[in-house]
Design a protein around this motif. Structure first.
Motif, PDB file in Angstrom:
ATOM      1  N   GLY A  77       0.812  -1.210   0.000  1.00  0.00           N
ATOM      2  CA  GLY A  77       0.000   0.000   0.000  1.00  0.00           C
ATOM      3  C   GLY A  77       0.844   1.258   0.000  1.00  0.00           C
ATOM      4  O   GLY A  77       0.555   2.225  -0.714  1.00  0.00           O
ATOM      5  N   VAL A  87       1.084   4.193  -2.947  1.00  0.00           N
ATOM      6  CA  VAL A  87       0.907   5.621  -2.666  1.00  0.00           C
ATOM      7  C   VAL A  87       2.090   6.417  -3.214  1.00  0.00           C
ATOM      8  O   VAL A  87       1.916   7.481  -3.818  1.00  0.00           O
ATOM      9  CB  VAL A  87       0.726   5.859  -1.150  1.00  0.00           C
ATOM     10  CG1 VAL A  87       0.850   7.327  -0.807  1.00  0.00           C
ATOM     11  CG2 VAL A  87      -0.617   5.327  -0.693  1.00  0.00           C
ATOM     12  N   GLY A 102      -5.617   4.992  -5.448  1.00  0.00           N
ATOM     13  CA  GLY A 102      -5.622   5.512  -4.077  1.00  0.00           C
ATOM     14  C   GLY A 102      -6.519   4.698  -3.168  1.00  0.00           C
ATOM     15  O   GLY A 102      -6.165   4.411  -2.020  1.00  0.00           O
ATOM     16  N   VAL A 103      -7.670   4.326  -3.668  1.00  0.00           N
ATOM     17  CA  VAL A 103      -8.583   3.490  -2.886  1.00  0.00           C
ATOM     18  C   VAL A 103      -7.970   2.111  -2.643  1.00  0.00           C
ATOM     19  O   VAL A 103      -8.039   1.581  -1.532  1.00  0.00           O
ATOM     20  CB  VAL A 103      -9.954   3.377  -3.598  1.00  0.00           C
ATOM     21  CG1 VAL A 103     -10.827   2.330  -2.953  1.00  0.00           C
ATOM     22  CG2 VAL A 103     -10.656   4.722  -3.601  1.00  0.00           C
ATOM     23  N   THR A 132      -5.274   2.490   0.009  1.00  0.00           N
ATOM     24  CA  THR A 132      -5.855   2.692   1.336  1.00  0.00           C
ATOM     25  C   THR A 132      -6.381   1.387   1.910  1.00  0.00           C
ATOM     26  O   THR A 132      -6.131   1.054   3.073  1.00  0.00           O
ATOM     27  CB  THR A 132      -6.983   3.736   1.274  1.00  0.00           C
ATOM     28  OG1 THR A 132      -6.473   4.933   0.698  1.00  0.00           O
ATOM     29  CG2 THR A 132      -7.544   4.023   2.641  1.00  0.00           C
ATOM     30  N   LEU A 166      -4.966  -0.607   5.235  1.00  0.00           N
ATOM     31  CA  LEU A 166      -5.843  -0.909   6.368  1.00  0.00           C
ATOM     32  C   LEU A 166      -5.928  -2.410   6.653  1.00  0.00           C
ATOM     33  O   LEU A 166      -5.854  -2.835   7.816  1.00  0.00           O
ATOM     34  CB  LEU A 166      -7.240  -0.335   6.125  1.00  0.00           C
ATOM     35  CG  LEU A 166      -7.345   1.184   6.168  1.00  0.00           C
ATOM     36  CD1 LEU A 166      -8.750   1.625   5.798  1.00  0.00           C
ATOM     37  CD2 LEU A 166      -6.962   1.705   7.530  1.00  0.00           C
TER      38      LEU A 166
END
Length: 65
Positions: A17, A21, A43-44, A47, A51
């Motif tokens: 991730g 980014v 980006g999603v 993210t 997470l």
């Protein structure tokens, strides 16, 4: 007992991730444009990857305490 596979998978997803980014930021600086909303999709994905990776990694580390 700690599940080593989940711990490694979580750490890998977290790092993946962060790499995504950095890739988004680098290409956005170079081109200055967003082609077909790909930056938002990446980006999603970054993210969610961060997470989920943190969730798996921290769950396994908390089993040690």
């Amino acid at each position: 007992m700690i599940n080593f596979g989940n711990c490694v998978l979580g750490f890998f997803l977290f790092i993946l991730g962060i790499v995504i980014v950095i890739y988004i930021i680098k290409t956005k600086k170079e081109t200055g444009e967003d082609t077909y909303g790909s930056t938002i999709k990446l980006g999603v994905a970054a993210t969610i990857s961060i997470l989920v990776g943190l969730d798996l990694f921290i769950k396994e580390l908390l089993k040690l305490v």
